[in-house]
Design an enzyme around this catalytic site. Structure first.
Site, short mmCIF file in Angstrom:
data_model
loop_
_atom_site.label_atom_id
_atom_site.label_comp_id
_atom_site.label_asym_id
_atom_site.label_seq_id
_atom_site.Cartn_x
_atom_site.Cartn_y
_atom_site.Cartn_z
N ASP A 97 38.74 33.60 42.86
CA ASP A 97 38.27 33.32 41.92
C ASP A 97 37.32 32.89 41.27
O ASP A 97 36.67 33.23 41.32
CB ASP A 97 39.19 31.69 42.44
CG ASP A 97 40.15 31.20 40.88
OD1 ASP A 97 40.70 30.35 41.51
OD2 ASP A 97 39.57 31.07 39.82
N ASP A 116 39.11 32.44 36.60
CA ASP A 116 39.37 31.59 35.46
C ASP A 116 39.42 31.58 33.93
O ASP A 116 38.04 32.04 33.63
CB ASP A 116 38.82 30.82 36.52
CG ASP A 116 39.20 29.37 36.03
OD1 ASP A 116 40.36 28.96 37.03
OD2 ASP A 116 37.57 28.46 35.37
N GLU A 151 43.99 34.35 34.29
CA GLU A 151 44.65 33.08 34.10
C GLU A 151 44.45 32.99 32.58
O GLU A 151 44.11 31.69 31.85
CB GLU A 151 43.71 31.61 34.34
CG GLU A 151 44.25 30.61 34.32
CD GLU A 151 43.43 29.27 34.28
OE1 GLU A 151 42.51 28.85 34.48
OE2 GLU A 151 44.23 27.93 34.90
N HIS A 154 47.43 24.58 41.74
CA HIS A 154 46.90 23.72 42.26
C HIS A 154 46.35 23.42 40.53
O HIS A 154 45.67 21.89 40.82
CB HIS A 154 45.32 24.71 42.34
CG HIS A 154 44.51 25.12 41.67
ND1 HIS A 154 44.44 26.40 40.96
CD2 HIS A 154 43.61 24.83 40.53
CE1 HIS A 154 43.99 26.98 40.29
NE2 HIS A 154 43.32 25.63 39.71
N ASP A 155 46.83 23.05 40.39
CA ASP A 155 46.97 22.61 38.82
C ASP A 155 47.87 21.65 37.89
O ASP A 155 47.77 21.35 36.58
CB ASP A 155 46.45 22.88 37.18
CG ASP A 155 44.75 23.91 37.15
OD1 ASP A 155 44.50 25.23 36.15
OD2 ASP A 155 44.20 23.38 38.00
O1 TEU Z 1 42.15 25.52 34.19
C1 TEU Z 1 41.76 25.60 32.98
C2 TEU Z 1 43.03 25.39 32.68
O2 TEU Z 1 44.21 26.11 31.73
C3 TEU Z 1 42.96 23.99 32.66
O3 TEU Z 1 42.67 23.57 30.89
C4 TEU Z 1 44.10 23.41 32.74
O4 TEU Z 1 44.80 23.37 31.47
C5 TEU Z 1 43.96 22.11 33.15
O5 TEU Z 1 43.43 22.58 34.65
C6 TEU Z 1 45.07 20.97 33.49
O6 TEU Z 1 46.57 21.51 34.00
C7 TEU Z 1 40.84 26.93 35.48
C8 TEU Z 1 41.33 25.97 36.80
O7 TEU Z 1 42.07 26.04 37.00
C9 TEU Z 1 40.95 24.22 37.01
O8 TEU Z 1 41.77 23.48 38.18
C10 TEU Z 1 39.39 23.76 36.75
O9 TEU Z 1 40.01 22.44 36.54
C11 TEU Z 1 39.34 24.78 35.26
O10 TEU Z 1 39.45 26.09 34.86
C12 TEU Z 1 38.03 24.82 35.11
O11 TEU Z 1 37.17 25.44 36.14
#
Ligand code: TEU
Ligand code: CA
Length: 579
Positions: free
Chosen positions: A99, A200, A278, A339-340
């Site tokens: 990542d 990311d 992403e 994970h989000d």
């Molecule tokens: O997430 C980017 C992103 O799309 C975020 O704005 C997402 O919408 C947020 O996590 C709410 O769901 C990436 C990573 O996947 C995330 O875990 C990180 O927090 C973020 O970038 C910053 O690195």
């Protein structure tokens, strides 16, 4: 099968290192723990791992705030351990992508500490520093994680820009030195042999150089506060569109393509490595940019209905085809959880048929055209854990939401916790459930894991209770992964929707010159007797009269049913080769 590349055939499995496997009993997952579980992954049938950040980090954003791009977080292991993980994975023919968090570093990264130390520090321009306007920030941009996107630094009297938390200062990607430093970090891992990167938040790399102001309107906080009230995915879609308008000067600037191209050219010095961004913006998917981007729009619903999936596939595949993405044709990448986002079991369940809907969600991932990404724990039906104590939160986005509801909107404590618990990403990051022992076998009973374990581990939502149980979700995943692996048309075949008026079931073909598969996913609880004898293909002209069963989620005679009369049960997954 046309000469597909490895990444077009592979099933990816995302590992969130902090929660996957704890080998030394400190309540935190680590790299030796992952090594110990590689046989489990091989046996499950996944081909590649996406490892969420394993780098040193103050953990303000759970590892997405990196303080050293060429090392391993001490709580996860060290570079020798990482090398061993990579070798052990490769020896099992499992690839490993990392990542790469390009947009920002941790505010404790030495680069930022130098940059903020003085106005004339050589690394000042590695980040986005601007003078304020009087006592105000340089403009009215917001952060996606709440509040202004500008943080005042009294030591030098300037503001620095952060799209995410203020603990994640944005790098200045217009500075060639930044690009070279990040490409060197990428080469460090490529030289070690990693198979590529999940990039990311690539859309956030650049901001409008003239700082064009946000046109005004609700703040992210107002939007997000209103969204929770409704909390349905269609509303979520509206909120997403509003947020995109809000951030239009801070994301998807044209220069992102330049960096994607430069990163791609770094990879060309190595063989068979990949980049998956992403983003759901297919314009980045090109032979001289990214290999894949994610089909995030598919996930933006509470219920995967046949109509929803058909519309999504029509948009995505036609769009990719137009772009002439890497041959053959377009190359999509599908996922339903990470994970989000809420866990698949929770997001796409309906609280009555969750087990069947979880099977249908996986079947969709493994039968649609494109590379599927699975998320650790979905194979045993892990569900969102709704926390009830703010002290247990580790995701600062959840803590921000709690404070927003309490302090800005004056919500009572109980309601604020409920709202924040639904919003926090902790809910989908709880420790992997390996057994029915205390702490689900993730760490010793006497140790407090970094996030609470979901209590349903003691109700068979764990690997050891499901292993070998033919009726378990885990065995369903294993069998379906095997069917996909053994059925070329499911890997490389063109997608062709059939019975497009059907409201309950999704039916489509996966077509290669050598094989045609019929997939029927009955997404609701009604039985159907279906006649597919009217299917025909042109070029070459083909009609069909027989079906050979490849897989069904229910007991069926081996000999396929007559193609003119296929009885489909409620929530059945049915896959047959037709001839
Ligand atoms: O997430 C980017 C992103 O799309 C975020 O704005 C997402 O919408 C947020 O996590 C709410 O769901 C990436 C990573 O996947 C995330 O875990 C990180 O927090 C973020 O970038 C910053 O690195
Ligand atoms: Ca550990």
């Amino acid at each position: 099968m046309p000469d597909l590349k490895w990444w077009q055939k592979a099933v990816f499995y995302q590992i969130y290192p902090r929660s996957f496997a704890d080998s030394n009993g400190d309540g935190i997952g680590d790299l030796p723990g992952i090594i110990d579980r590689l046989d489990y992954l091989k046996d499950l049938g996944v081909d590649a791992i996406w490892l969420s950040p394993h780098f040193p980090s103050p953990q303000f954003d759970c590892g997405y705030d990196i303080s050293n791009y060429t090392d391993v977080a001490p709580e996860y292991g060290d570079l020798d351990t990482f090398q061993r993980l990579l070798e052990e994975a490769h020896s099992r023919d499992i690839r490993l992508i990392l990542d790469l968090v390009l947009n920002h570093t941790s505010d404790l990264h030495p680069w930022f500490l130098e940059s903020r130390s003085s106005l004339d520090n050589p690394k000042r321009d590695w980040y986005v520093w601007r003078d304020g306007k009087g006592s105000d920030p340089p403009n009215n941009w917001y952060s996606a994680f709440g509040g202004s996107a500008w943080e005042y630094d009294p030591h030098t009297g300037q503001y620095y820009y952060h799209y995410f938390f203020k603990e994640q200062p944005d790098l200045n990607w217009r500075n060639p030195a930044v690009r070279q430093a990040m490409y060197a970090a990428a080469r460090f891992w490529l030289d070690m042999g990693v198979d590529g990167f999940r990039l990311d938040a690539i859309g956030t790399l650049f901001e409008d150089p003239d700082l064009q102001a946000y046109r005004g309107g609700p703040s992210p906080a107002d939007l997000i506060h209103s969204f929770f009230k409704t909390h349905n995915q269609e509303e979520h879609g509206k909120v997403i569109n509003e947020l995109r308008k809000m951030f239009k000067h801070q994301v998807d600037q044209p220069e992102v393509h330049e960096v994607m191209g430069e990163l791609r050219s770094v990879l060309e010095d190595y063989d068979g490595r990949i980049l998956v961004g992403e983003t759901d913006e297919i314009a980045y998917c090109a032979p001289d940019e990214l290999h894949m981007v994610f089909n995030f729009p598919l996930m933006r619903t509470n219920r995967l209905t046949p109509a929803w999936v058909r519309d999504n596939q029509r948009q995505r595949l036609e769009g990719l085809q137009l772009l002439g993405c890497p041959a053959p044709g377009a190359w999509p990448c599908n996922t339903l959880g990470n994970h989000d986002t809420p866990r698949v079991y929770t997001q796409f369940g309906d609280r009555e048929n969750d087990e069947q809907l979880a099977r249908l969600s996986l079947a969709l991932m493994l039968t649609l055209r494109g590379t599927p990404f699975l998320y650790n724990g979905e194979e045993i039906g892990m569900a969102d854990l709704i926390l009830d104590d703010i002290e247990q939160f580790r995701d600062m986005l959840g803590v921000w939401r709690y404070r927003l509801e309490r302090e800005t909107f004056g919500m009572p404590e109980g309601e604020a916790i409920t709202i924040a618990a639904a919003h926090t990403r902790d809910k989908c990051r709880t420790p992997m459930q390996w057994s029915g022992a205390l702490n689900a076998g993730f760490c010793p009973p006497s140790v407090k894991p970094w996030l609470p374990v979901h209590p349903n581990y003691s109700q068979r939502v764990n690997v050891s209770d499901q292993e070998g149980d033919r009726g378990s979700l885990l065995e369903f995943y294993r069998k379906m992964l095997q069917v996909r692996r053994e059925t070329p048309a499911l890997v490389s075949g063109e997608y062709l929707a059939v019975h497009e008026q059907a409201t309950d079931y999704l039916a489509f073909l996966r077509v290669t010159r050598e094989q045609v598969c019929l997939v029927v996913l009955n997404m609701f609880g009604r039985s159907h007797t279906l006649d597919f004898s009217d299917i025909s293909l042109s070029n070459p002209n083909r009609s069909f009269h027989g079906a050979r069963l490849l897989f069904s989620s229910r007991e069926r005679e081996q000999a396929g049913p007559p193609i003119s009369r296929i009885e489909i049960s409620p929530f059945e997954v049915f896959i047959a080769e037709i001839y």
